[in-house]
Design an enzyme around this catalytic site. Structure first.
Site, short mmCIF file in Angstrom:
data_model
loop_
_atom_site.label_atom_id
_atom_site.label_comp_id
_atom_site.label_asym_id
_atom_site.label_seq_id
_atom_site.Cartn_x
_atom_site.Cartn_y
_atom_site.Cartn_z
N HIS A 378 -12.68 -32.84 -13.65
CA HIS A 378 -11.71 -31.85 -14.12
C HIS A 378 -11.08 -31.01 -13.03
O HIS A 378 -10.26 -30.14 -13.33
CB HIS A 378 -12.38 -30.90 -15.13
CG HIS A 378 -12.57 -31.49 -16.48
ND1 HIS A 378 -11.57 -31.51 -17.44
CD2 HIS A 378 -13.63 -32.10 -17.06
CE1 HIS A 378 -12.02 -32.09 -18.54
NE2 HIS A 378 -13.27 -32.46 -18.32
N LYS A 569 -3.44 -17.79 -19.07
CA LYS A 569 -4.28 -18.47 -18.07
C LYS A 569 -5.53 -17.64 -17.80
O LYS A 569 -5.49 -16.42 -17.87
CB LYS A 569 -3.55 -18.61 -16.72
CG LYS A 569 -2.26 -19.40 -16.74
CD LYS A 569 -2.52 -20.87 -16.75
CE LYS A 569 -1.26 -21.66 -17.02
NZ LYS A 569 -1.53 -23.04 -17.34
N ARG A 570 -6.62 -18.32 -17.44
CA ARG A 570 -7.65 -17.62 -16.69
C ARG A 570 -7.03 -17.28 -15.34
O ARG A 570 -6.16 -17.99 -14.85
CB ARG A 570 -8.85 -18.53 -16.43
CG ARG A 570 -9.78 -18.72 -17.58
CD ARG A 570 -10.82 -19.78 -17.27
NE ARG A 570 -10.17 -21.03 -16.89
CZ ARG A 570 -10.05 -21.47 -15.65
NH1 ARG A 570 -10.53 -20.77 -14.64
NH2 ARG A 570 -9.45 -22.61 -15.39
N LYS A 575 -3.33 -20.66 -9.95
CA LYS A 575 -2.44 -20.60 -11.12
C LYS A 575 -1.25 -19.67 -10.87
O LYS A 575 -0.33 -19.61 -11.66
CB LYS A 575 -3.24 -20.16 -12.35
CG LYS A 575 -4.27 -21.22 -12.79
CD LYS A 575 -5.08 -20.77 -13.97
CE LYS A 575 -6.16 -21.75 -14.36
NZ LYS A 575 -5.66 -22.97 -15.01
N THR A 671 -3.83 -27.88 -20.69
CA THR A 671 -3.59 -28.24 -22.10
C THR A 671 -2.80 -27.13 -22.78
O THR A 671 -2.14 -27.38 -23.79
CB THR A 671 -4.92 -28.46 -22.86
OG1 THR A 671 -5.80 -27.37 -22.62
CG2 THR A 671 -5.58 -29.76 -22.44
N LYS A 675 0.27 -27.22 -25.75
CA LYS A 675 0.29 -26.40 -26.98
C LYS A 675 1.63 -25.68 -27.11
O LYS A 675 2.22 -25.62 -28.19
CB LYS A 675 -0.88 -25.41 -26.97
CG LYS A 675 -2.23 -26.09 -27.10
CD LYS A 675 -3.38 -25.17 -26.67
CE LYS A 675 -4.67 -25.98 -26.51
NZ LYS A 675 -5.70 -25.27 -25.76
#
Length: 836
Positions: A378, A569-570, A575, A671, A675
């Site tokens: 992952h 987001k975390r 990110k 993901t 969505k």
């Protein structure tokens, strides 16, 4: 061109929410009252809303239980191959509405509660989220369970029943504060304890090599108590099982202390054993080498493998005796999928069982292990890859350390044969990393011990073959595969956005819910004014509803006509929440922006200082921007605290723009991006993770793609990244950074963001400034298009039509056929009240 469905066609369909037949409603009301009267209220005269929720949950659960029993009977009769999905995280969210959707009960329950004078939405809001995950990893596992049941696969999810899930996040004066998530405090109506399947798990001790074989002795025992949760498929009467283990101390725990008068201490010491399932570690992208975490990883694996072998041996309908003793057949009947490296200990544990208990040879055991296990990677971030100190293993799992050493010895023998004289390659490929502290590389263990290794988006799978696991790929190219992630359309469309689900069903029928590829039919309606109007109307209704939610729960008043620009987001530097911050400051400085609402939904791991500073910066920017009378309500910044699956189900259908702006080559898949796409938001993003495939499916012209690609990032790595060059060259960037460093957003503490500024200027691994200019220009294009609602909505329809690939049904079908050797099926089994 496809024709819209006629009214007659629509009448023939079952609504996406299910039928509300008179009989259904009457039965539900009767059962609801029975549960309320006998199960809950007892000696109380007045029922609370929580009593009503439990009565409704138990009423819906009644419809599950018969199907659950019949499904398990069906599996025992047919004896299919079973897949076991091992994950330390299952981020399930709420269960009630999801169950109603999958059993086609939602309309009937809505009508029944209405007739009883109750509001179903209010009752649903009482349910606690099962927050047993941090983010994408755990939510993916939850989507996969839904798809495995919907595709008729004999599947079991195995994990830990954490007493405390992901922490509750509070924002106090702009800072994140963590509170424990006591999600079980009112009980959980969806789980069933199964003490008859309790299993012992061993820790510590020592290893004895005797003439009769190897024995692991003088161990400490903790009992694993399983709790089963039903997982219903979509309208096929199949109900699979998620089994979560809870740690219990054995009754004779430290009884010797009792004999010398230490009874109280002996009882208190039970907590040490039971701490194993107490709390979820709040980080899924940073490795923490804590003993308790290693205990959790072994605990779930050891209990699960005992359960797998018990079921394998007894798998004959009606039999409780062992009927299948030949474990060489295990790979024909069992597939074990390791969700990241957290359950990697399944490999040495299965070896231990086969060698020490079943008395098989090494060669036979190893063949069984490899053919049974498969590994999903992952992440490519070095700090996220698990490397356990050998000393910790030696103390906690001495037998497993011996087995891992022998696996490594044989593995390196093979490497040496294939690449004679290449000592550096042997060092790189070893399971044991030498150096200051000897460590076991768990990803290497997973690759060596599995027959399949997959990444979770095409670009990610190529990166792991080209860089992180290049040596392993060169030696065993046949092992490596790609399985692009997906999401379940049941929760992430039908349940969270019923208005849009109905609009789509009116045009193309409702079969798309089980076959998301059918959304391609929408391309025939891209220029259809009625569909454009309906899609835009649903979005506006969702925005108005979400605005009301913000006003009620966050005391924030916003303009629902604003463009909702959302980053969910975390927090992690890769990110690039900081890139988003710089854009907000740039727009603020320009002072002529149109109506934009920036919604930040994120949380930081408790020990992650930089992440907490980013939250403080976002809230500080919001304090200045939101209180500036010159800007008014043309620009607002809102930070939504305590992100949960339930909050995602509200914010995602309301979003206009989805921020997917990680540095190219760092996000494995994502993901959340899928969505948002399915729910009618446009994506602004880099060519990273699944964004690449989203652009292919919807057409790159229908996304807002900007910035460096993976080769550009690699070239910059070689050349060297100089943040100061961008700072000195781009006036708007310089102005924004000077404001942050000069205390404009923290007037009471001018040096507050000094660490963030230093990081961005001198130590930024993720090259925020390098993409700043392209990002701002791309955002300008977003703003220009948003002013043309019709053209904007056409792009939205293109995106929805391109979502077919991103169903978790497609992902799971590929896992089943290409890794597990199983065949998915859309066949329904008989309902409990139907003749078999």
């Amino acid at each position: 061109m496809a024709k819209p469905l006629t009214d007659q066609d629509k009448k023939k369909q079952i609504s996406v929410r299910g039928l509300a037949g008179v009989e259904n409603v009457a039965d539900l009301k009767t059962n609801f009252n029975r549960h309320l009267h006998f199960t809950l209220v007892k000696d109380r005269n007045v029922a609370t809303k929580r009593d009503y929720y439990f009565a409704l949950a138990n009423t819906v659960r009644d419809h599950l239980v018969g199907r659950w029993i019949r499904t398990q009977q069906h599996y025992y009769e047919k004896d299919p191959k079973r897949v076991y999905y091992l994950s330390l995280e299952f981020y399930m969210g709420r269960t009630l509405q999801n169950t109603m959707v999958n059993l086609a009960l939602e309309n009937a329950c809505d009508e029944a509660t209405y007739q009883l004078g109750l509001d179903m939405e209010e009752l649903q809001d009482i349910e606690e989220d099962a927050g047993l995950g941090n983010g994408g990893l755990g939510r993916l596992a939850a989507c996969f369970l839904d798809s495995m049941a919907s595709l008729g696969l004999a599947a079991y999810g195995y994990g830990i029943r954490y007493e405390f899930g992901i922490f509750n996040q509070k924002i106090v004066n702009g800072w994140q504060v963590e509170e424990a998530d006591d999600w079980l405090r009112y009980g959980n109506p969806w789980e069933k304890a199964r003490p008859e399947y309790m299993r012992p798990v061993h820790f510590y001790g020592r290893v004895e090599h005797t003439v009769d074989g190897v024995q692991w002795v003088d161990t400490q025992v903790v009992l694993a108590l399983p709790y089963d949760t039903p997982v219903p498929g979509y309208r096929n009467n199949i109900v699979n099982t998620m089994r979560l283990w809870s740690a219990k101390a054995p009754c004779d725990f430290n009884l010797k202390d009792f004999n010398v008068g230490g009874y109280i201490q002996a009882v208190l010491d039970r907590n040490l054993a039971e701490n194993i399932s107490r709390v979820l570690y709040p980080n899924d992208n940073f490795f923490e080498g804590k003993e308790l975490r290693l205990k959790q990883e072994y605990f779930v694996v050891a209990a699960t493998l005992q359960d797998i072998i018990r079921r394998f041996k007894a798998s004959k309908f009606g039999s409780t005796d062992f009927v299948r003793m030949d474990l060489s057949m295990l790979p024909d009947k069992v597939a074990i999928q390791l969700n990241d490296t957290h359950p990697a200990l399944a490999i040495p544990e299965l070896m231990r069982i086969l060698l020490d208990i079943e008395k098989l040879t090494w060669e036979k055991s190893w063949d069984i292990v490899i053919r049974t296990c498969a590994y999903t990677n992952h992440t490519v971030l070095p700090e996220a890859l698990e490397r356990w100190p050998v000393d910790l293993f030696q103390n906690l799992l001495p037998r497993h350390l011996e087995i891992i050493y022998e696996i490594n010895r044989r593995h390196l023998e093979r490497v040496s044969k294939n690449y004679p004289g290449d000592a550096d390659r042997m060092r790189r490929m070893s399971l044991i990393e030498e150096g200051g502290t000897k460590k076991i590389n768990m990803a290497h263990l997973c690759i060596v011990g599995s027959h399949a290794v997959n990444g979770v988006a095409r670009i990610h799978s190529e990166i792991i073959k080209d860089t992180v696991f290049k040596d392993f790929y060169e030696m065993d190219p046949q092992k490596f595969q790609n399985k692009t992630n997906g999401i379940t359309p049941r929760r992430w469309l039908v349940m969270c956005n019923p208005g849009l689900a109905e609009v789509l069903a009116e045009r193309i029928g409702e079969d798309y819910i089980r076959d998301l590829d059918q959304l391609k039919k929408l391309l025939d309606f891209v220029n259809d004014d009625a569909l454009i109007r309906d899609v835009a109307k649903v979005k506006q209704e969702n925005k108005i509803k979400f605005a009301a939610h913000l006003e009620e729960h966050y005391k924030v008043k916003i303009n629902p006509s604003s463009m909702f620009d959302v980053q969910v987001k975390r927090i992690h530097e890769y990110k690039r929440q900081l890139l988003n911050c710089l854009h907000i400051i740039t727009l603020y400085n320009r002072r002529f922006c149109f109506f934009i609402l920036y919604i930040s939904v994120m949380y930081a791991a408790p020990g992650y200082h930089t992440a907490k500073m980013i939250i403080k910066l976002i809230t500080a920017i919001g304090d200045i921007v939101n209180n500036d009378p010159v800007v008014g309500d043309r620009l607002k910044v809102i930070f939504l605290e305590n992100y949960r699956v339930t909050l995602a189900e509200k914010v995602i259908p309301a979003a206009d723009l989805s921020e997917q702006i990680s540095t190219a080559g760092t996000e494995a898949s994502g993901t959340g991006n899928m969505k948002f796409m399915l729910n009618g938001a446009l994506t602004i993003g880099t060519m990273d993770g699944a964004n690449v495939e989203m652009a292919e499916e919807a057409g790159e012209e229908n996304l807002f793609i900007f910035g460096m690609r993976v080769p550009d990032v690699e070239a910059m790595e070689k050349k060297g990244y100089d943040a100061m060059e961008y700072y000195n060259r781009i006036p708007e960037l310089k102005q924004a950074m000077d404001q942050i460093s000069g205390g404009f957003f923290s007037p009471d503490h001018p040096a507050l963001f000094k660490d963030l500024v230093t990081m961005l200027m001198h130590h930024d691994r993720f090259k925020v400034f390098a993409d700043y200019e392209a990002y701002i220009k791309c955002q300008d294009k977003v703003g220009a298009l948003y002013k043309n609602p019709k053209e904007w909505t056409k792009k939205v329809i293109h995106n929805i039509a391109g979502c077919g690939k991103f169903s978790s049904d497609r992902t799971i079908s590929q896992y089943a056929r290409e890794i597990w050797g199983m065949e998915p099926s859309l066949e329904k089994i008989a309902a409990p009240d139907d003749p078999r």
